[in-house]
Scaffold this motif. Sequence first.
Motif, PDB file in Angstrom:
ATOM      1  N   GLN A  93      68.094  40.292  59.893  1.00 42.84           N
ATOM      2  CA  GLN A  93      68.284  41.337  58.894  1.00 42.84           C
ATOM      3  C   GLN A  93      67.260  42.444  59.203  1.00 42.84           C
ATOM      4  O   GLN A  93      66.066  42.162  59.363  1.00 42.84           O
ATOM      5  N   LEU A 142      63.901  42.846  57.266  1.00 44.17           N
ATOM      6  CA  LEU A 142      63.068  41.666  57.510  1.00 44.17           C
ATOM      7  C   LEU A 142      62.393  41.772  58.879  1.00 44.17           C
ATOM      8  O   LEU A 142      61.184  41.530  59.019  1.00 44.17           O
ATOM      9  N   THR A 197      59.622  40.248  50.438  1.00 40.78           N
ATOM     10  CA  THR A 197      59.799  40.432  51.876  1.00 40.78           C
ATOM     11  C   THR A 197      58.659  39.797  52.652  1.00 40.78           C
ATOM     12  O   THR A 197      58.877  39.203  53.721  1.00 40.78           O
ATOM     13  N   LEU A 240      59.228  36.143  52.966  1.00 42.73           N
ATOM     14  CA  LEU A 240      60.309  35.875  53.930  1.00 42.73           C
ATOM     15  C   LEU A 240      59.901  36.223  55.361  1.00 42.73           C
ATOM     16  O   LEU A 240      60.289  35.537  56.310  1.00 42.73           O
ATOM     17  N   GLN A 281      68.676  35.207  52.786  1.00 44.69           N
ATOM     18  CA  GLN A 281      67.916  35.390  51.544  1.00 44.69           C
ATOM     19  C   GLN A 281      67.445  36.849  51.416  1.00 44.69           C
ATOM     20  O   GLN A 281      67.467  37.423  50.318  1.00 44.69           O
ATOM     21  N   MET A 282      67.045  37.428  52.545  1.00 48.09           N
ATOM     22  CA  MET A 282      66.626  38.836  52.535  1.00 48.09           C
ATOM     23  C   MET A 282      67.796  39.729  52.099  1.00 48.09           C
ATOM     24  O   MET A 282      67.636  40.611  51.245  1.00 48.09           O
ATOM     25  N   SER A 283      68.960  39.499  52.690  1.00 46.42           N
ATOM     26  CA  SER A 283      70.141  40.298  52.322  1.00 46.42           C
ATOM     27  C   SER A 283      70.494  40.093  50.862  1.00 46.42           C
ATOM     28  O   SER A 283      70.908  41.027  50.178  1.00 46.42           O
ATOM     29  N   LEU A 310      67.997  42.140  48.770  1.00 41.21           N
ATOM     30  CA  LEU A 310      68.258  43.579  48.896  1.00 41.21           C
ATOM     31  C   LEU A 310      69.618  43.926  48.303  1.00 41.21           C
ATOM     32  O   LEU A 310      69.819  45.009  47.754  1.00 41.21           O
TER      33      LEU A 310
END
Lengths: 299, 299
Positions: free
Chosen positions: A31, A34, A112, A115, B158-160, B163
């Motif tokens: 991503q 990230l 963030t 992660l 998880q990041m997506s 966001l």
Amino acid sequence: MIDQKVVQFEKKYRPQLEQHLSEYLQNLTAQPYLLKAMTYSVMAGGKRIRPMMILAICQSFERKIDQAVLDVAGSLELLHTYSLIHDDLPEMDNDDLRRGVLTNHKKFGQATAVLAGDGLLTTAFEWLTQTSLNSKTISELVGLLAHAAGVSGMVSGQMSDILGEQQRLNLRQLKKLHQQKTGALILYACQAGAILAGIKLEQRIAIENYGRNFGLAFQIYDDLMDELSTTAKMGKKVHKDQNEHKNTYPSLLGISQSWDALTGAVDRAANSLKTLSQAGVDCSLLQGLLTYFSRKEEQ
Amino acid sequence: MIDQKVVQFEKKYRPQLEQHLSEYLQNLTAQPYLLKAMTYSVMAGGKRIRPMMILAICQSFERKIDQAVLDVAGSLELLHTYSLIHDDLPEMDNDDLRRGVLTNHKKFGQATAVLAGDGLLTTAFEWLTQTSLNSKTISELVGLLAHAAGVSGMVSGQMSDILGEQQRLNLRQLKKLHQQKTGALILYACQAGAILAGIKLEQRIAIENYGRNFGLAFQIYDDLMDELSTTAKMGKKVHKDQNEHKNTYPSLLGISQSWDALTGAVDRAANSLKTLSQAGVDCSLLQGLLTYFSRKEEQ
């Protein structure tokens, strides 16, 4: 003064390592935000001591510093960077500055940063499996790295550090905390270097002994610098340990005795190299690395 | 109704897996408070779907469910638990309840929860290297697990997801998010089972296809349950997705079309098993696992 041989070695190999790290990150499928956060912290500089130790050990035992060596070194730097990102989090050490720039969560937000750390930790292991090394070596490196970074080592050290803020540790407890929090990963660097260089057991034991004392010296030195240095010089907040009632060598032993303890660790590290030198290994570079902890440099 | 064969299989093997997990954790050398927090979340129950899939695949291909299989399954459950602990953090999904009990950070504090997650993630990899499997298999499993859990998979998902709360995803984007966040680890369970069972490539492809559709069905079902179920039944907060403007199948397609999409995924998973059945593999257990997503059960 940092030893000239070390300066030359760093001048040659640190840029190679940095480029290797940068290229590896660029080629990851991730991503984008990230990946940006991960890259930010990995490429924020720093001395790269842990991966450089791997390279220095390979060099000392005439193991060619090739792609596989740079892979193993790069993987370790990813893992180290994860630990910095998580340690800096507000719920942990709550730091705003690292290596002279904003910490990851200050720049990208707390979610963030968690992660990005998770991603770097996981990627460190993936990278090891992608090297051209044989499976036995890969499995050994993964096991040792996980052991050093995990609950037997770094993570438990950080836990003790946080809990220890509320209590006074004795010297034995502090030494154990340091061994886990900082020493374990430096020891891994030495083990990885020894494995890559394919040296025999007796020599590996000497290198590990060097690593253990190097790690201890590193942490005492870091504690001392926190007491003695300025924010500008360190690129991070100083005098923090004292403010947060952290257990440190200076807080336990005072400045002068901490220097003595540091000298002791450096001497023991140097001693570990003696048998290697006698067996014909050129230990000048590893000896030179101990000048990182030179007293004149910082006072 | 859950298939009776699955019920019997779970009755036999879930307690074995739980005991295996518990013993492994007990024997870890770790900071005690950290270990307590890790153990709390791992032993908080749950269906153990991912590790049970590994066992079910081994059973289907007549691979003995021995210590090594339980090790690989246990390692996956550690990794899955890490992801739950970090996902529940205040800076992430901010959940107070998980599996009917307080989330890790609610019970042990936020710093400990971050470290417990870090510890479990790292230990998952260490455990793989401690199995009796050969180095080639260990290295392959480490690589696949890191790939599934890391920036190509779960962490990017998880990041997506985080966001995405600020924007409306389309169905293709949502499917990708689900594949990364949930699907990747379920696919790994299938790959690990296939590797342990030593099946040939063609069969592995069928099993992976089953796993991909199982993972999709799993996520659609989870989305639906969040809409339709009660907190008491789920053991965690429900209607959360809607409140937080999460992108889900129901929010994108509505309830009825989401059930259709679920049925489609379940059918495709079942279809993947056909060639295996024709080749003489007893797929009744894997077929039975699809009754997890049965409509009658929950409405």
